[in-house]
Scaffold this motif. Sequence first.
Motif, mmCIF file in Angstrom:
data_model
loop_
_atom_site.group_PDB
_atom_site.id
_atom_site.type_symbol
_atom_site.label_atom_id
_atom_site.label_comp_id
_atom_site.label_asym_id
_atom_site.label_seq_id
_atom_site.Cartn_x
_atom_site.Cartn_y
_atom_site.Cartn_z
ATOM 1 N N SER A 128 0.398 8.509 -2.228
ATOM 2 C CA SER A 128 1.542 8.690 -1.343
ATOM 3 C C SER A 128 2.801 8.779 -2.193
ATOM 4 O O SER A 128 2.852 8.223 -3.289
ATOM 5 N N ARG A 153 -4.225 12.097 -7.489
ATOM 6 C CA ARG A 153 -3.198 13.126 -7.313
ATOM 7 C C ARG A 153 -3.728 14.541 -7.487
ATOM 8 O O ARG A 153 -3.089 15.492 -7.039
ATOM 9 N N ASP A 164 2.972 3.601 -4.145
ATOM 10 C CA ASP A 164 3.868 4.504 -3.412
ATOM 11 C C ASP A 164 5.205 4.730 -4.135
ATOM 12 O O ASP A 164 6.125 5.301 -3.559
ATOM 13 N N GLU A 220 -3.332 2.269 -10.486
ATOM 14 C CA GLU A 220 -3.714 3.690 -10.461
ATOM 15 C C GLU A 220 -4.239 4.131 -11.826
ATOM 16 O O GLU A 220 -5.211 4.895 -11.913
HETATM 17 CA CA CA Z 1 1.249 6.572 -7.014
#
Ligand code: CA
Length: 416
Positions: free
Chosen positions: A93, A163, A305, A314
């Motif tokens: 996000s 991503r 985020d 991540e």
């Molecule tokens: Ca991210």
Amino acid sequence: MKKLIGSLILSACLIAPGIAAPTALLITSDELEDAWKPFVEWKAKQGKPTKVITTEEIEKSYKGSDIQEKIRLCVREHIDKHGIQWVILGGDSQLGGKGIVPDRDTVHQTRWGKNTDIPTDIYFISPTNWDADADGVYGEFEDDREAISYPDGSVGLGRIPVRNAQDIKAYTDKVISYETDYPKGDFGSTMVYTCTVAGAYPKVRRSWDDHVSKALPDGKMSRYFANKTPWDKKEDGDFQLNTANWIELINGKSVGKFHFHGHGLIEGWELEGHQMFTSEHVSKLTNKGAYPIITTVSCFTGHYDAAQDPCIAESMLRAPDAGAIAIVAPCREGKPHFMDPSKDFPLMMREGKMDGTTTTMTHFWEMGIRDNLTTGAALMKTKAGLAPKAKKSAMFHMCLSELNLLGDPTIAVHPK
Ligand SMILES: [Ca+2]
Ligand SMILES: [Ca+2]
């Protein structure tokens, strides 16, 4: 008779191989739909047929005030009408309702201050819209109370914050490895607690002693506290929790379960001597085939985020052939949430009373192992158990909102 034959044919069609009803729903973008195909094919082989729906399709097919609301309505329809048991948010996000699967920001006013943008993934499985007073501000503890609902534990939820197609391929390879070639021996029953904050030692001790050890009676547990570790040589605490030693712990491929307790930032965990474990160190991990699950209370480590990307969680998930398979981490400060802070905080320091964050992580492990749950189910059942507190306390309301599962919610917490 005709009617009976007709319905028999219909039932045969419904249970025919290849068209089994989906048990999981994966949401992603049009652009990444193809990249998810190997993951989806793998899940079907695992007996978890997965339906993919894109945010572009959702945007056109559902009515709602914004894309997040439309995603929620889509998810609920699949839960209520089609019996979906897992929801996978298949993408990162970004700020301002952007990104592959935009998060729902909720607002929280607690003794820690006001936060207006807590990414709250449980919103997407909620039967209610979290905005009772229809002012466009979601999750207000009092004004929106009637429209706030917490997980009931029947649906597992997680976000895989990828991503691009390379991220998806790297993560899919790790999931397939986790589900086919989980390390033999003690990997799965070995748990390490690291803790660099003295005030937290008692509660981190109790997490294992009073809870997780009960679910894992044959488990091997080690504590790497700043003041004492099993690897100390001449005196207590001389084995430093520094980046080189952490890399060694993970690359040793002997620990399948980690709980990290200490300070953090978006880009990394802070270890002893203010050393930061960042993506630079993730790139030195070589734990191919031995991917641990991690819980951590360290501030911002799950800040998926943010404009800054990747956060350390991540980095650990996206790393090809290395890093972690699933992480439960705070998206902002890792706060000690209590019902009665003035009474409970001293008890935490003195005798290890667990706050909401540590309780969440502890129950995730305890229930996930004991009841043989998937990661997504374990976290949602944990939240269901804490829901009565969240209805009474703004701090627990925030606790349930801000701790998201990052990773595949359909994999086992404790593979056999
Ligand atoms: Ca991210
Ligand atoms: Ca509102």
